[in-house]
Design a protein around this motif. Sequence first.
Motif, PDB file in Angstrom:
ATOM      1  N   ASP A  37       0.793  -1.232   0.000  1.00 21.38           N
ATOM      2  CA  ASP A  37       0.000   0.000   0.000  1.00 21.38           C
ATOM      3  C   ASP A  37       0.825   1.282   0.000  1.00 21.38           C
ATOM      4  OD1 ASP A  37       1.013  -0.025   2.562  1.00 21.38           O
ATOM      5  OD2 ASP A  37      -0.934   0.073   3.578  1.00 21.38           O
ATOM      6  N   GLY A  38       2.165   1.174  -0.003  1.00 22.13           N
ATOM      7  CA  GLY A  38       2.989   2.373   0.035  1.00 22.13           C
ATOM      8  C   GLY A  38       3.033   3.032   1.399  1.00 22.13           C
ATOM      9  N   VAL A  39       2.411   2.410   2.400  1.00 20.91           N
ATOM     10  CA  VAL A  39       2.404   2.931   3.772  1.00 20.91           C
ATOM     11  C   VAL A  39       3.116   1.958   4.706  1.00 20.91           C
ATOM     12  CG1 VAL A  39       0.971   3.681   5.712  1.00 20.91           C
ATOM     13  CG2 VAL A  39       0.249   4.166   3.364  1.00 20.91           C
ATOM     14  N   PHE A  40       2.627   0.731   4.756  1.00 18.80           N
ATOM     15  CA  PHE A  40       3.283  -0.272   5.602  1.00 18.80           C
ATOM     16  C   PHE A  40       4.670  -0.600   5.068  1.00 18.80           C
ATOM     17  CE2 PHE A  40       4.102  -4.694   6.969  1.00 18.80           C
ATOM     18  CZ  PHE A  40       4.085  -4.477   8.341  1.00 18.80           C
ATOM     19  N   VAL A  41       4.811  -0.620   3.740  1.00 21.80           N
ATOM     20  CA  VAL A  41       6.119  -0.717   3.088  1.00 21.80           C
ATOM     21  C   VAL A  41       6.229   0.412   2.076  1.00 21.80           C
ATOM     22  CG1 VAL A  41       6.406  -3.194   3.416  1.00 21.80           C
ATOM     23  CG2 VAL A  41       5.207  -2.361   1.384  1.00 21.80           C
TER      24      VAL A  41
END
Length: 218
Positions: A37-41
């Motif tokens: 998601d581009g947030v957690f990784v």
Amino acid sequence: MMYLTPSLMCADWCNIGAVVAELEQSGVDGFHVDIMDGVFVDNFALGMQDIMALKQLTQKPLDIHLMLQNPQKYIAQFAEAGADIIYVHPESSHYIIRTLQQIRTFGVKSGIAINPETTVSEIVDYLEYADLVMVMTVTPGFSGGTYLDFTERKVAQLTKHKAELGLTLEIFVDGALSEERVQRLHDFGASGFVLGTSALFGKSESYLEIITRMKANG
């Protein structure tokens, strides 16, 4: 037995139908799909529509690795899209046990994914709620990461806990897995392996030759 599942993040998506067909004919046991998601990784990869498309291309199991913040919000959607296994990271949710239980309510196998920085002792209490545990041997988020040798100890530790607790969960490994590493980790107690560019994609040999040899050695 050795369960071999190619990481489709490493595949040629311009020709994904032919790639999936060739991999099926080679004898792989399922397909691994990374969702980011581009947030957690710090990366984005694949999504719901990709899973739905893959479900039309293969009858093999799809194991979905959710590298998402708050994955509990999306379990129902991924289950309905065709997931057979869903992995979540304990750091991604304040309610990881509830999330693992939620996965099972859809008839989907629940999996815990362990980052290199996560110790086995941190997740022992969750193991009874999981059908599988997947040890990450690279930092998640990108293909082609550096293999971290110390993570191999986690496989041995999990094998010990599995026996002591009388659990039936399977131990899988994901990240920069060469054929030699697969064999060593299998000896430590792992039964499932996610294959990417280190063992399968971009090689001079065919998928059939590689998968046949690995299964014979396992």
